[in-house]
Design a protein around this motif. Sequence first.
Motif, PDB file in Angstrom:
ATOM      1  N   SER A 435       6.140  -5.302   1.008  1.00 17.87           N
ATOM      2  CA  SER A 435       5.007  -5.944   0.895  1.00 17.87           C
ATOM      3  C   SER A 435       3.748  -6.769   1.248  1.00 17.87           C
ATOM      4  O   SER A 435       5.160  -8.033   1.370  1.00 17.87           O
ATOM      5  CB  SER A 435       5.028  -5.711  -1.145  1.00 17.87           C
ATOM      6  OG  SER A 435       4.073  -6.624  -1.950  1.00 17.87           O
ATOM      7  N   CYS A 436       2.829  -6.567   1.150  1.00 19.13           N
ATOM      8  CA  CYS A 436       1.653  -7.426   1.941  1.00 19.13           C
ATOM      9  C   CYS A 436       0.712  -7.694   1.191  1.00 19.13           C
ATOM     10  O   CYS A 436      -0.217  -6.734   1.181  1.00 19.13           O
ATOM     11  CB  CYS A 436       1.680  -6.927   3.709  1.00 19.13           C
ATOM     12  SG  CYS A 436       0.970  -8.453   4.435  1.00 19.13           S
ATOM     13  N   ASN A 437       0.258  -8.752   1.108  1.00 17.02           N
ATOM     14  CA  ASN A 437      -1.107  -9.049   0.791  1.00 17.02           C
ATOM     15  C   ASN A 437      -2.069  -9.351   1.373  1.00 17.02           C
ATOM     16  O   ASN A 437      -3.602  -8.864   1.178  1.00 17.02           O
ATOM     17  CB  ASN A 437      -0.505 -10.812  -0.460  1.00 17.02           C
ATOM     18  CG  ASN A 437       0.123 -10.702  -1.372  1.00 17.02           C
ATOM     19  OD1 ASN A 437       0.611  -9.132  -2.037  1.00 17.02           O
ATOM     20  ND2 ASN A 437       0.651 -11.303  -1.455  1.00 17.02           N
ATOM     21  N   CYS A 444       1.774  -9.056   8.964  1.00 15.16           N
ATOM     22  CA  CYS A 444       1.533  -9.438   7.533  1.00 15.16           C
ATOM     23  C   CYS A 444       1.493 -11.061   7.638  1.00 15.16           C
ATOM     24  O   CYS A 444       2.486 -11.937   7.975  1.00 15.16           O
ATOM     25  CB  CYS A 444       2.256  -8.579   6.984  1.00 15.16           C
ATOM     26  SG  CYS A 444       2.969  -9.919   5.081  1.00 15.16           S
ATOM     27  N   THR A 457       4.083  -4.907   9.212  1.00 14.01           N
ATOM     28  CA  THR A 457       3.867  -4.312   8.017  1.00 14.01           C
ATOM     29  C   THR A 457       2.377  -3.375   9.008  1.00 14.01           C
ATOM     30  O   THR A 457       3.029  -3.180  10.248  1.00 14.01           O
ATOM     31  CB  THR A 457       2.091  -5.343   7.275  1.00 14.01           C
ATOM     32  OG1 THR A 457       1.962  -3.796   6.102  1.00 14.01           O
ATOM     33  CG2 THR A 457       1.253  -5.456   7.924  1.00 14.01           C
ATOM     34  N   GLU A 462       1.448  -0.792   2.650  1.00 15.26           N
ATOM     35  CA  GLU A 462       0.792  -1.944   0.476  1.00 15.26           C
ATOM     36  C   GLU A 462       0.324  -0.343  -0.178  1.00 15.26           C
ATOM     37  O   GLU A 462       1.208  -0.561  -1.106  1.00 15.26           O
ATOM     38  CB  GLU A 462      -0.268  -2.833   1.331  1.00 15.26           C
ATOM     39  CG  GLU A 462      -0.239  -3.262  -0.036  1.00 15.26           C
ATOM     40  CD  GLU A 462       1.160  -4.301  -0.739  1.00 15.26           C
ATOM     41  OE1 GLU A 462       1.247  -4.662  -1.919  1.00 15.26           O
ATOM     42  OE2 GLU A 462       2.040  -4.557  -0.130  1.00 15.26           O
TER      43      GLU A 462
END
Length: 540
Positions: A435-437, A444, A457, A462
């Motif tokens: 997961s990467c914001n 990432c 990433t 995502e």
Amino acid sequence: MPRFNRCDPLRWAAASFGLFLALSQVSCQPPRRSTRLIVASAGKITSLDPAQASTFDALQLLSALGDPLYRLDTKGNLQPRLAANLPQISDNGFTISIPLRKDVLFHDGTRFDAAAMAFSLRRFLRIGTLNYVVGGRIASVETPDPYLLRLRLTRPSTSLEGLLTSINLTPVSPKAYAKYKNQFLNKRFIGTGPYQLTSFQTQQQRLEPFPQYWSKKASNDGIDFINLSNSTALFGALRSGEVDVLLSNSLDEDQRLALHLLAKQGKLREAEGPALEIGYITLLSNSAPLNQPILRQAISHSLDRNLIIKRVSYGLRQPLRSLVPPSLKGETGTPWPSYNPQRARELLQKAGYCSAQKLTLPLTFRSNVPADKLLALTWQAQVKRDLSDCLILKLDSVESTTVYRQLGEGAFQAVILEWLGAYPDPEAYLAPLLSCNKAKGSICEEGEAAISGSFWTAPGLEQALLDSDELHGPKRLHQLKKIERDAAAGAAYLPVWLVAPRAWAQLHLAKPEFDGSGQLQLPLLRERQELTQPQQGRQN
């Protein structure tokens, strides 16, 4: 193919002698008996607050001191515990309603109801160290009826049902935790489980049966749970009869094998739980030289899992070419490439290595995890055998707490780790690693992929993770396959093996049992029914 050279003759000799010594330490006297049982494990417990607990031992204890809303049985089916029935999904997946039992008391006599469950959930969402597992999916927690819990979601979530089995969501007494809404209560626990905690020390905890437990009472008169850091001490305590049951976590591999063989000889009772822990290697993708995907892919092809399994675990672990345990996917998908030194050489040559220039890769292993060192040594020797003109593994040992602290700082080019999902669902394995914001290309910058030390990433990854959590059945399985194929191509993680928990019990006890989440069911530990003659017991 050249013959494999053992990486350290002294180590192999010591391991062989250790195995011989372990097998020879079979006590000639029967284990001593008691109305209470002693269960031993490795490590120390510093917190029994479900909002903070994350270690194997702490979660094992909490599974006996508290109850989740739901629990998985050995076949992976969702079983209501504090919930009175299965969750009811409405509003196109945005609302989950959970009816609750009306006959449950906390250990302090407080009645369990929707308000108590809501108190505990809100507390976890507010201060929980693992609250990221919720992933922002819960918008609000409501109590429309004294025994009805309602969760409003930010998005539909297929995996939320699995999350409701998480031990970290075990409810606590609002009365006992009134002053701890925003802080942890580490050395006490007031829950609803079959046992209540009567004594807590970091290396020993005492559990007594809770007389007013709502469900089936414990099959024993209590548990003394002891924590030791030395594998040899744990092994010796079981063989001398001072310990009734021993858990396998952090036990040296040769002693684990010795106990397995003793069980096959009928001298111990052995149980194996579901294989849910994965061992893997993280590669740093945001700095040279491993910012080149071709090098990560070459390293991925260089790993001989079958040899590592044989040398490290004597075959007791399973090779793994996926980030998700096969049992959680319903199939044995293997998106990561198998061992292929010729392909590894080709890729390294394309990157400008071999002969004139060798790639030196620092490989970090945790100094306090015996299997890590054996993995590192075996892989190092295997690479020297197969790719000595192209690749050199340079080993470094670091204590595990330091590894975890520095992981998100990009301190390690390659590091050996393991992961056990907070709940049994593919999302609990993929999201914490992928997961990467906030991303910039394939790097990432913020999110779990950065915290995990890979910083890798891919465009659209995502969103693919979010989409998979809204799908069901074959559509979800197809999406998960695609996510893992992309992760395998990125090669920032190298899955190595799959680990199943084991427990060994003295012969006077029935065979231990695990639940579907891999927790030993302490309330089910009991004397064998066919034993009718009492023996001299241990004093409490």
